[in-house]
Design an enzyme around this catalytic site. Structure first.
Site, mmCIF file in Angstrom:
data_model
loop_
_atom_site.group_PDB
_atom_site.id
_atom_site.type_symbol
_atom_site.label_atom_id
_atom_site.label_comp_id
_atom_site.label_asym_id
_atom_site.label_seq_id
_atom_site.Cartn_x
_atom_site.Cartn_y
_atom_site.Cartn_z
ATOM 1 N N TYR A 174 -12.827 -3.844 -2.557
ATOM 2 C CA TYR A 174 -13.959 -3.374 -3.352
ATOM 3 C C TYR A 174 -15.006 -4.466 -3.560
ATOM 4 C CZ TYR A 174 -16.934 -1.276 -6.850
ATOM 5 O OH TYR A 174 -18.035 -0.797 -7.506
ATOM 6 N N THR B 191 0.831 -1.206 0.000
ATOM 7 C CA THR B 191 0.000 0.000 0.000
ATOM 8 C C THR B 191 0.863 1.253 0.000
ATOM 9 O OG1 THR B 191 -1.672 -1.187 1.277
ATOM 10 C CG2 THR B 191 -1.842 1.203 1.221
ATOM 11 N N LYS C 177 -0.177 -9.997 8.483
ATOM 12 C CA LYS C 177 0.024 -8.599 8.867
ATOM 13 C C LYS C 177 -1.332 -8.109 9.339
ATOM 14 C CE LYS C 177 1.065 -3.972 7.083
ATOM 15 N NZ LYS C 177 1.364 -3.162 5.872
ATOM 16 N N TYR D 200 -2.628 -10.179 4.575
ATOM 17 C CA TYR D 200 -2.663 -8.788 5.020
ATOM 18 C C TYR D 200 -4.117 -8.419 5.283
ATOM 19 C CZ TYR D 200 -1.880 -3.677 4.788
ATOM 20 O OH TYR D 200 -1.837 -2.337 5.057
ATOM 21 N N ARG E 11 -9.298 -0.324 4.782
ATOM 22 C CA ARG E 11 -9.028 0.034 3.391
ATOM 23 C C ARG E 11 -9.741 -0.894 2.413
ATOM 24 N NH1 ARG E 11 -3.892 3.554 2.889
ATOM 25 N NH2 ARG E 11 -4.532 3.624 0.723
ATOM 26 N N ILE F 37 5.296 -4.529 10.189
ATOM 27 C CA ILE F 37 5.509 -4.066 8.812
ATOM 28 C C ILE F 37 5.113 -2.602 8.839
ATOM 29 C CG2 ILE F 37 4.794 -4.296 6.411
ATOM 30 C CD1 ILE F 37 4.512 -7.306 6.914
#
Length: 294
Positions: free
Chosen positions: A109, A46, A164, A135, A140, A206
């Site tokens: 999405y 990202t 993560k 992740y 997000r 991270i």
């Protein structure tokens, strides 16, 4: 054996003034990271604006990073997509490009059910030998890996080994570690939760902060794992205002300005990212000065 222990940097992708990838600057910031204690390079995530890179650029940036890092620290390539076939392709290409592991974000999405997540990750894992770190960043993606789902994936596959965790919910992370009996490589995805994640059995972070404070972020983890919990907590709290400033606008807008202020690269971002607002730049500079980075 763990992919890495400590602080891995979620590296920015440096761009030239014309917004082409700046490979010379990429090499320089990789050297800066390794020379200042970073334990792993996470490329094309990202923070690296992978969503604005073409597939060709994405693969070439991974290749360039792996070649220049040359085994000094592990290289973990962001290869997630909201299309399973695309995630398979990027993960396979990352392996060919020399990455040591893949960081695979949940589908965004279009999201996915928990059953869909199992299918998605198992399909990627079956197509490559690379170790995979899931992740989870629902703020997000709109998609949350439930603890039982993560536990199932780790149990039923050989190459899905870590996560993560950036859900922000410490209770969920505790449940995750309970579901897996602690047998998952857990990395904090939030710089303000490094110590809490370590306390639950995590082995590192991270990190966005590592782009400008690699040694200090490494030390937060190293001190904790060496038994110096107080020292680790003190560092975590010392950098809290800076961490918040790095997220005063959507990541990676502030961190790109921060690396520019430190003279590490241009700080340019690709659309739809925009330049940091002036009042936020003042906030960021003040936070950086407070910890001696400017």
């Amino acid at each position: 054996m763990s992919i890495f222990t400590g602080a891995g940097v979620a590296l920015v992708t440096p761009f030239k003034e014309n917004l082409e990838v700046d490979y010379d600057q990429l090499e320089k910031i990789i050297d800066f990271q390794i020379n200042h204690g970073t334990d792993s390079i996470i490329i094309c995530g990202t923070t690296g604006e992978a969503s604005t890179l073409t597939h060709e650029e994405h693969i070439e940036v991974i290749r360039a990073c792996a070649a220049h890092t040359a085994g000094r620290v592990p290289v973990i390539a962001g290869t997630g997509s909201n299309c399973t076939n695309t995630a398979v392709y990027l993960t396979q290409e990352a392996m060919k490009a020399g990455a040591d592991a893949a960081l695979v974000v949940t589908p965004y999405y279009n999201k996915a059910t928990q059953k869909g997540l199992v299918q998605h990750y198992k399909t990627i894992a079956a197509a490559t030998d690379l170790p995979i770190i899931m992740y989870n960043v629902p703020s997000r993606t709109g998609c949350n890996i439930q603890p039982a789902t993560a536990a199932q994936l780790v149990k039923e596959t050989d190459t899905i080994v870590g996560i993560k965790e950036a859900c922000g919910d410490i209770s969920q992370v505790a449940q995750l570690m309970n579901c897996t009996n602690g047998e998952i490589e857990l990395y904090s995805g939030n710089d303000d939760q490094i110590v809490p994640i370590l306390s639950l059995g995590g082995q590192g972070v991270i990190s966005v902060l590592s782009n400008i404070a690699p040694q200090e972020t490494h030390d937060i983890v190293a001190k904790y794992l060496a038994g110096d919990v107080k020292g680790s907590c003190e560092l975590q709290l010392k950098y809290l205002d800076l961490i918040h400033a790095l997220f005063c606008e959507v990541n990676p807008i502030p961190v790109n300005k921060a690396v520019e202020l430190m003279g590490l690269c241009s700080g340019k971002v690709r659309g739809p990212m925009t330049e940091l607002e002036p009042e936020h730049e003042v906030m960021l500079k003040d936070a950086m000065k407070a910890v001696g980075l400017l």
